[in-house]
Motif scaffolding. Sequence first.
Motif, short mmCIF file in Angstrom:
data_model
loop_
_atom_site.label_atom_id
_atom_site.label_comp_id
_atom_site.label_asym_id
_atom_site.label_seq_id
_atom_site.Cartn_x
_atom_site.Cartn_y
_atom_site.Cartn_z
N THR A 218 1.09 -0.94 0.33
CA THR A 218 0.10 -0.04 -0.30
C THR A 218 0.95 1.41 -0.19
OG1 THR A 218 -1.59 -1.40 0.94
CG2 THR A 218 -1.91 1.13 1.22
N THR A 301 -17.24 -0.99 -0.89
CA THR A 301 -16.44 -0.48 -0.46
C THR A 301 -15.69 -0.41 -2.48
OG1 THR A 301 -15.12 -2.11 0.67
CG2 THR A 301 -13.64 -0.56 -0.24
N VAL A 302 -15.80 -0.28 -3.06
CA VAL A 302 -15.81 0.50 -4.47
C VAL A 302 -16.05 1.56 -4.73
CG1 VAL A 302 -15.49 0.43 -7.26
CG2 VAL A 302 -14.93 -2.41 -5.48
N MET A 305 -14.40 4.16 -2.69
CA MET A 305 -12.82 4.58 -3.65
C MET A 305 -13.71 5.79 -4.15
SD MET A 305 -9.69 2.28 -4.50
CE MET A 305 -10.90 1.39 -5.55
N ASN A 429 -12.11 0.08 4.63
CA ASN A 429 -12.57 1.06 4.18
C ASN A 429 -11.67 1.96 3.79
OD1 ASN A 429 -16.17 2.35 3.58
ND2 ASN A 429 -14.87 3.05 5.59
N ALA A 432 -9.47 1.76 1.16
CA ALA A 432 -9.99 2.39 -0.26
C ALA A 432 -10.30 4.44 -0.31
CB ALA A 432 -11.03 2.07 -0.25
#
Length: 557
Positions: A218, A301-302, A305, A429, A432
């Motif tokens: 990350t 979650t997507v 983001m 979460n 994201a």
Amino acid sequence: MTQPTIDTTPGPDPRRWITLGVLIVSVVIVVLDTSVLNVAIPTMLRELDTTVPSLEWVVSGYALTLASLLIIGGRLGDIYGHRRLFIIGLTLFGTGSAIAAVAPNVGVLILGEAVIEGTGAALMVPSTLALLSGSFHGRERAGAFAAWGAAMGGAAAFGPVIGGFLTTNYSWRWAFGINVIISPIAIVLALLFIKRGKVTGNHTAIDFPGALLVACGTFLVVFGLSQGPTYGWLEPKEAFHIAGLEVWPTSLPISVVSGAFLLGAGLLAVFVRVELVKERNGRHPLFEFSQMRRPSFRYGTVVVMIAALGQLGMLFCLPLFLQTSSDLTAQQTGLWLLPLGTGIIIGAQLGGRLARHVGVTNVIRAGFVAEVVGVVALIPGLQPGASFWRILPCLMLYGAGSGVANSQLTNVVLWGIPAERAGAAGGANSTARQLGAALGAATLGTLLTVHTIRTAVSSVQAAGLPTSVTDSAVSGIEAMGPNWQAPADLTPDQANTLNHLFDSAVATGARWALGFTALMFLAGGLLSLLIPQIGLDEVVSEEAPLADVGTLALEPH
């Protein structure tokens, strides 16, 4: 080994509203910590006698640390208890703030802000979500998440106002000093009023290989997203140094950003593989990817983001446009953005109320519609010398839509997640959200810069100015982008002409960036159609198989 006390009291916790207040205050200081500094950078440059790239690492380093450790912080909360991790995080955050507040140079400032505060925030944020999820249920849950969303959005929007006020009238150091005052008070209130939740007590369950893989992966991905404009996306623009040592020269065939992306993506791919194997063998993975079978978690979650990516359009482009094309000061810019923050707060409360009547998912979709309309209506108004009254309704509408949607997005993501997994889910979460913000800053910054340079260069070349003036302006604009300023040795007419052309070019770049923002909100709204409808009074057993959750079609009450 003594096991932690487990609260078995039936019914709602009578202290839950005090808990909500403590969590909101803590989240506010985390968000304010970076948004306040954005308007203080010129003053900090002078007082610390440093450079812009060095100072950028204060903010970028904080984001890198936070994004890298969020999932780890959430999992540690699942193991050791979220109240405990929340208090440890607050302690680190206050300690880092104290160091940053008295920092004599940028190195100490990076240590306090980017390293210690970033680590503390990574422990705090997932635990606030888990504590919130465990303290509120049914119809109250929508209101609690609405307040949390309003605090997050409002702090981001009001940060420039507070930063401008503190920097102009007192000192930027008070941006950290406030945290030093608030953190101990929040710790005492947490000890007194936040109940101990159920924890596993199994300290052997820490997945060290997974933690190392996700942290490094990350970090590298967020580094690439945030540093692409500086070091070059593919070909190296400048050498990369660590502690004064050149570790990535410009003679290499690819930039350090490309290398970071490739290595980061590889590490994250290995992380996914390792976690899947661990989960299949029952060996306590850091993050259980079986949770992705839940449509609410997967699509939510997507959407989180994408929403974070789009929101950077407003908070990144508008201040730059207002200060360049409308000649506003940092404090004036913050005041112009007040309607946006006000709209977020109002929208979050409205979203919490509407969720009780029309369902959480419908509220999110309505919020995205309002965001798209607000941004699209704002784009034509981005002209040099724009009127406050012209952009006011657009900012209010966008802010309200953002508040409505974001107040319930986290509610959707954590819906149906068992309490013992809520920390890692909350960390995912928040990760994201951080990845979306980094991608948004990189994408929107590139769009704004490219279109500003292209428009400005073509306009200057067609303006009929002396060749020497034209060549100097073009080379300066190509090197500085939106940060270019007309040289002081020009005649008043030449300076006025160049400033007018450049202001128009910045407005063009901002319109392109906000156009992309509108597309992202549209994509988020369309993707939210895949999120199953959630009725707030429905109860899903924590023992229910994950595959069964995906088949539920709950209707709002």
